[in-house]
Scaffold this active site. Structure first.
Site, PDB file in Angstrom:
ATOM      1  N   ASP A 186       0.860  -1.182   0.000  1.00 32.06           N
ATOM      2  CA  ASP A 186       0.000   0.000   0.000  1.00 32.06           C
ATOM      3  C   ASP A 186       0.900   1.237   0.000  1.00 32.06           C
ATOM      4  OD1 ASP A 186      -3.081   0.760   0.854  1.00 32.06           O
ATOM      5  OD2 ASP A 186      -1.622   2.223   1.539  1.00 32.06           O
ATOM      6  N   HIS A 213      -5.899  14.499  -7.735  1.00 32.74           N
ATOM      7  CA  HIS A 213      -6.092  13.085  -8.063  1.00 32.74           C
ATOM      8  C   HIS A 213      -5.354  12.683  -9.337  1.00 32.74           C
ATOM      9  CE1 HIS A 213      -9.053  12.016  -4.987  1.00 32.74           C
ATOM     10  NE2 HIS A 213      -9.508  13.255  -5.113  1.00 32.74           N
ATOM     11  N   ASP A 247      -3.040   9.400  -9.592  1.00 34.73           N
ATOM     12  CA  ASP A 247      -3.111   8.372 -10.632  1.00 34.73           C
ATOM     13  C   ASP A 247      -1.749   8.144 -11.270  1.00 34.73           C
ATOM     14  OD1 ASP A 247      -5.794   8.139 -10.143  1.00 34.73           O
ATOM     15  OD2 ASP A 247      -6.436   9.319 -11.888  1.00 34.73           O
ATOM     16  N   GLU A 271      -5.128   2.091  -3.792  1.00 37.91           N
ATOM     17  CA  GLU A 271      -3.672   2.127  -3.990  1.00 37.91           C
ATOM     18  C   GLU A 271      -2.997   0.832  -3.571  1.00 37.91           C
ATOM     19  OE1 GLU A 271      -4.369   4.088   0.076  1.00 37.91           O
ATOM     20  OE2 GLU A 271      -5.403   3.859  -1.839  1.00 37.91           O
TER      21      GLU A 271
END
Length: 338
Positions: A212, A225, A229, A255
């Site tokens: 993670d 965002h 990405d 993620e």
């Protein structure tokens, strides 16, 4: 063949064998133009072989047909074998031409069809009187048949190739995460079940790495965002370069990324996980003009007792990941069950 065999040398060999077999079957039931002089569909297959089987398949098909033609015998055996090689070479040379010269669709097929006229080289190996009679009586119908045959067969193969391309594109969309280009959970589950079965029947261990990205929400809040990405996609690239081809790195959700390591115990998995962690920590992830550095927390579980069930091992890796986060992040934790 087009639908089932993957790309590469194996596909070239398989399609070449298929074309060669087609030519042999055609020569087994030919039109007899004169004693020992045959006409069949071999040139149609030969001239298209380079388009669909490449150089390797073309050689295989041509050799198969030439050997069979010699075995049939007759006055045209040597010339027929020579024409087989020349037609195959002509088809291959056409594939080397620029695409704008070849065209596409029926124009390309017609060009390849006209090139089958090189099969008339067989006439050079016949007595002059017989060669002239065949040139006058058979050239036009043979040429027309070959051209039409190439156009029809090429159209059939092109339609099948297009259909297979669409099918594979749909399969790819159904199995690949569009952002990271990693396999999705469906593929992970399928491969995990396979590893679980092997672990139960053959005692072949498998391991799972679950990672993670640390403080991912902060990245989204700070840069947006779009940046998040980009970071996720580039982290996926780092992982893809680090793991083996036999491993399955899949986007699990958000993620989180899971790496399935077949035939791998916890010690080997720990080495892989540490390398992934270090590579990601050292990577310069560019977004616009900014360079972003991220770290990951990693949990590992192996298919040891009490069960080799994939779901159980995945849950154990998830718990190990939670401990890695609680322990300060940017670290690797091994499942307590392992």
């Amino acid at each position: 063949m087009i639908r089932t065999v993957e790309r590469g040398a194996l596909k070239s060999l398989a399609v070449g064998l298929l074309f060669g077999l087609g030519g042999i079957l055609s020569m087994s039931d030919p039109i007899l133009l004169a004693p020992g002089i045959l006409h069949d569909g071999r040139s149609i297959l030969l001239v298209l072989a380079p388009l669909y089987s490449g150089p390797l398949g073309t050689v295989v098909a041509a050799v198969m047909m030439a050997v069979f033609r010699l075995a049939i015998g007759g006055i045209g055996a040597v010339g027929g074998s020579a024409s087989i090689l020349i037609v195959a070479l002509t088809g291959y040379l056409l594939t080397l031409l620029p695409r704008q010269w070849l065209g596409s669709g029926w124009k390309q097929s017609a060009l390849f069809g006209f090139s089958t006229m090189t099969s008339l080289v067989v006439l050079l190996f016949l007595p002059s009187q017989l060669a002239w009679e065949l040139l006058v009586s058979a050239t036009l119908p043979v040429t027309i048949v070959n051209i039409l045959g190439v156009i029809l067969l090429s159209d059939l193969l092109q339609r099948e190739r297009y259909r297979v391309g669409i099918q594979r594109a749909l399969e790819n969309e159904a199995s690949v995460d569009p952002l990271t280009k990693l396999p999705n959970r469906r593929v992970l589950q399928r491969e995990g079940d396979r590893c679980s079965k092997e672990a139960g029947s053959r005692r072949t261990p498998f391991s799972i790495i679950m990672l993670d990205i640390d403080h991912f929400k902060k990245i989204n809040d700070t840069w947006g965002h779009s940046c998040g990405d980009t970071v996720l996609a580039k982290v996926a690239d780092v992982i893809r370069r680090t793991v083996r081809k036999t491993d399955v790195a899949a986007r699990y959700g958000g993620e989180e990324i899971v790496v399935l390591l077949p035939n791998t115990d916890e010690n080997a998995a720990m080495i892989v996980a540490e390398k992934i962690r270090r590579d990601i920590e050292a990577a310069d992830l560019a977004f616009d003009r900014d360079i972003i550095h991220v770290t990951v927390s990693i949990g590992i579980a192996c298919s040891n007792e009490p069960t080799t069930d994939f779901k159980y091992v995945l849950e154990a890796a998830d718990k190990a990941l939670y401990r890695a986060k609680a322990g300060g992040r940017n670290r690797v934790e091994l499942s307590a069950a392992a």
